[in-house]
Design an enzyme around this catalytic site. Sequence first.
Site, PDB file in Angstrom:
ATOM      1  N   ASP A   1     -17.997 -15.436  23.973  1.00 48.98           N
ATOM      2  CA  ASP A   1     -17.396 -14.574  22.949  1.00 48.98           C
ATOM      3  C   ASP A   1     -17.551 -13.108  23.382  1.00 48.98           C
ATOM      4  O   ASP A   1     -18.354 -12.360  22.819  1.00 48.98           O
ATOM      5  CB  ASP A   1     -18.078 -14.814  21.593  1.00 48.98           C
ATOM      6  CG  ASP A   1     -17.453 -13.983  20.475  1.00 48.98           C
ATOM      7  OD1 ASP A   1     -16.317 -13.504  20.659  1.00 48.98           O
ATOM      8  OD2 ASP A   1     -18.111 -13.816  19.429  1.00 48.98           O
TER       9      ASP A   1
ATOM     10  N   CYS B   1      -7.064   1.611  -0.664  1.00 47.41           N
ATOM     11  CA  CYS B   1      -6.809   0.856   0.573  1.00 47.41           C
ATOM     12  C   CYS B   1      -6.899  -0.615   0.226  1.00 47.41           C
ATOM     13  O   CYS B   1      -7.970  -1.122  -0.130  1.00 47.41           O
ATOM     14  CB  CYS B   1      -7.833   1.220   1.648  1.00 47.41           C
ATOM     15  SG  CYS B   1      -7.665   0.222   3.142  1.00 47.41           S
TER      16      CYS B   1
ATOM     17  N   GLU C   1     -27.153 -11.870  25.859  1.00 53.16           N
ATOM     18  CA  GLU C   1     -26.460 -10.689  25.356  1.00 53.16           C
ATOM     19  C   GLU C   1     -26.974  -9.460  26.100  1.00 53.16           C
ATOM     20  O   GLU C   1     -28.130  -9.417  26.521  1.00 53.16           O
ATOM     21  CB  GLU C   1     -26.720 -10.573  23.846  1.00 53.16           C
ATOM     22  CG  GLU C   1     -26.415  -9.246  23.198  1.00 53.16           C
ATOM     23  CD  GLU C   1     -24.948  -8.889  23.246  1.00 53.16           C
ATOM     24  OE1 GLU C   1     -24.649  -7.721  23.526  1.00 53.16           O
ATOM     25  OE2 GLU C   1     -24.102  -9.781  23.007  1.00 53.16           O
TER      26      GLU C   1
ATOM     27  N   GLN D   1     -18.225  -9.456  12.502  1.00 50.01           N
ATOM     28  CA  GLN D   1     -16.793  -9.609  12.284  1.00 50.01           C
ATOM     29  C   GLN D   1     -16.386  -8.942  10.972  1.00 50.01           C
ATOM     30  O   GLN D   1     -17.112  -9.018   9.979  1.00 50.01           O
ATOM     31  CB  GLN D   1     -16.407 -11.084  12.258  1.00 50.01           C
ATOM     32  CG  GLN D   1     -16.647 -11.809  13.566  1.00 50.01           C
ATOM     33  CD  GLN D   1     -15.659 -11.411  14.657  1.00 50.01           C
ATOM     34  OE1 GLN D   1     -14.840 -10.511  14.490  1.00 50.01           O
ATOM     35  NE2 GLN D   1     -15.742 -12.066  15.792  1.00 50.01           N
TER      36      GLN D   1
ATOM     37  N   CYS E   1       0.835  -1.198   0.000  1.00 48.64           N
ATOM     38  CA  CYS E   1       0.000   0.000   0.000  1.00 48.64           C
ATOM     39  C   CYS E   1       0.871   1.250   0.000  1.00 48.64           C
ATOM     40  O   CYS E   1       1.764   1.384   0.841  1.00 48.64           O
ATOM     41  CB  CYS E   1      -0.917   0.001   1.223  1.00 48.64           C
ATOM     42  SG  CYS E   1      -2.003   1.429   1.289  1.00 48.64           S
TER      43      CYS E   1
ATOM     44  N   ASN F   1     -24.300 -15.057  15.883  1.00 46.27           N
ATOM     45  CA  ASN F   1     -23.275 -15.559  14.967  1.00 46.27           C
ATOM     46  C   ASN F   1     -22.879 -17.004  15.272  1.00 46.27           C
ATOM     47  O   ASN F   1     -22.614 -17.794  14.353  1.00 46.27           O
ATOM     48  CB  ASN F   1     -22.048 -14.644  15.047  1.00 46.27           C
ATOM     49  CG  ASN F   1     -20.976 -14.979  14.032  1.00 46.27           C
ATOM     50  OD1 ASN F   1     -21.228 -14.999  12.839  1.00 46.27           O
ATOM     51  ND2 ASN F   1     -19.775 -15.252  14.514  1.00 46.27           N
TER      52      ASN F   1
ATOM     53  N   CYS G   1      -0.814   6.036   6.961  1.00 46.58           N
ATOM     54  CA  CYS G   1      -2.150   5.613   7.388  1.00 46.58           C
ATOM     55  C   CYS G   1      -2.061   4.774   8.660  1.00 46.58           C
ATOM     56  O   CYS G   1      -1.184   3.918   8.800  1.00 46.58           O
ATOM     57  CB  CYS G   1      -2.803   4.814   6.262  1.00 46.58           C
ATOM     58  SG  CYS G   1      -4.343   4.010   6.730  1.00 46.58           S
TER      59      CYS G   1
ATOM     60  N   CYS H   1      -3.014   0.106   9.133  1.00 48.21           N
ATOM     61  CA  CYS H   1      -2.146  -1.072   9.168  1.00 48.21           C
ATOM     62  C   CYS H   1      -0.831  -0.742   9.865  1.00 48.21           C
ATOM     63  O   CYS H   1      -0.354   0.388   9.799  1.00 48.21           O
ATOM     64  CB  CYS H   1      -1.833  -1.568   7.752  1.00 48.21           C
ATOM     65  SG  CYS H   1      -3.238  -2.279   6.877  1.00 48.21           S
TER      66      CYS H   1
ATOM     67  N   CYS I   1     -10.975 -11.374  21.790  1.00 45.64           N
ATOM     68  CA  CYS I   1     -10.333 -10.340  20.980  1.00 45.64           C
ATOM     69  C   CYS I   1      -9.295  -9.575  21.799  1.00 45.64           C
ATOM     70  O   CYS I   1      -8.832  -8.509  21.374  1.00 45.64           O
ATOM     71  CB  CYS I   1     -11.376  -9.378  20.409  1.00 45.64           C
ATOM     72  SG  CYS I   1     -12.405  -8.557  21.636  1.00 45.64           S
TER      73      CYS I   1
END
Length: 435
Positions: A363, A155, A314, A264, A67, A298, A73, A76, A393
């Site tokens: 999750d 991108c 949830e 996701q 990129c 999910n 940027c 990343c 995560c």
Amino acid sequence: MSEVFHIESLDLEARGVARRDGKVVFVEGALPGEKVLAGITRRKSSFDVARAEKVLVPSSQRAKPLCPSFGLCGGCAMQHLEPAAQVAIKQRVLEDALVHIGKVAPACILPPLHGPTWGYRHRARLSVRYVNKKGTALVGFRERRGSYVADMKECLVLPPHVSAMLVPLRALIGALSDPRSIPQIEVAVGDATTVLLLRHMAPLTPADIDLLKIFGQEHGVSWWLQPKGPETVRPLRDEDAETLSYLLPEFGLRMPYRPTDFTQVNQAINRTLISRALSLLGIEPDDRVADLFCGLGNFTLPLATRTRAVVGIEGSKLLVDRAHDAARQNGLGERTSFAVLNLFEVDVQWLRDLGYFDRVLIDPPREGAEAVARALAALAPRERPKRIVYVSCNPATLARDAGILVNEGGYRMQAAGAINMFPHTGHVESIAVFE
């Protein structure tokens, strides 16, 4: 004044880690095993930050960033590192967190989950800024070292058709009646449609609406509008209200969602992750399963195709309503039930009141699931689920909760592994299984 540094490792911001007189120095643009010439850019009491000016001895894992905006940027951080090496570093971060934070180690390491490294990002929040001096709008991610919007024209982690819209979006924003009132555009790429959600701080004129419609027709996108809070989100055209969804072909499911719902970002990895989670759970046809932090369902709905009963819990009523509707639309209403509950404030009695579960899937968001882990750990042996699969995560909160399950609850950490959900970034997703 520039100095020579020998790089020992990499942190999660993809900065090389070196030491000088016992003090840690984070060197931007450097990789493990390299010798670089770098200049100090910031000094702190416990560490310094430097920027590589010349690579004297390069790593064999160094890659040429594809990129043109890489380094400027902030989207990343690892394009200069081979993708396989990125995955290895994330796996090591996970293992280190488990050992040092949770004081646990898995009995085996799962092969890392990884997939496409380019064009994978189906969800994104693009910043918008109208620049008076340039007489144009910038659309993209924010710069790595500041709050300005990067001057990017493509991108490569976005799907190609979305990347190709960045320059046309500049022209569109600049043509609106009040381009300074547009702070962001959210992107949601479904299997059948692409949604652009326009946040606008001032009312749109009829001419603005016409421009959006023309752009939508030319680029094959559906516009949604958000004039105020999330509750004001609506499609520009009523017929687009139910078109956004993603498919889970292995389970014959269509998952509808709205552009503001959490899904996701990497659908290819998401499909593989669901398959692995269900495999690790080892579910049987007669099992009763809990899906905690279930979101849109999910995992709940795929689970319901394999076993007799799944309970999804949830904290967001909007997401629970969406999950309930999806279960009904997919013919799984009788096998699923849902509840709204703050899972950060639960205890063992709450868990007992739900009845026995053969398996549990967790999750959570980045904060983890400490209250849930403590409730599970407090159960008597005969009350405990046979197996728990935890999708994370945040390696730090996974490690903390794993320590609770193992060291306080008597569970055995059977396996754990990294998931490269966000290639070229320092974001680490992972999965662990407990028996």
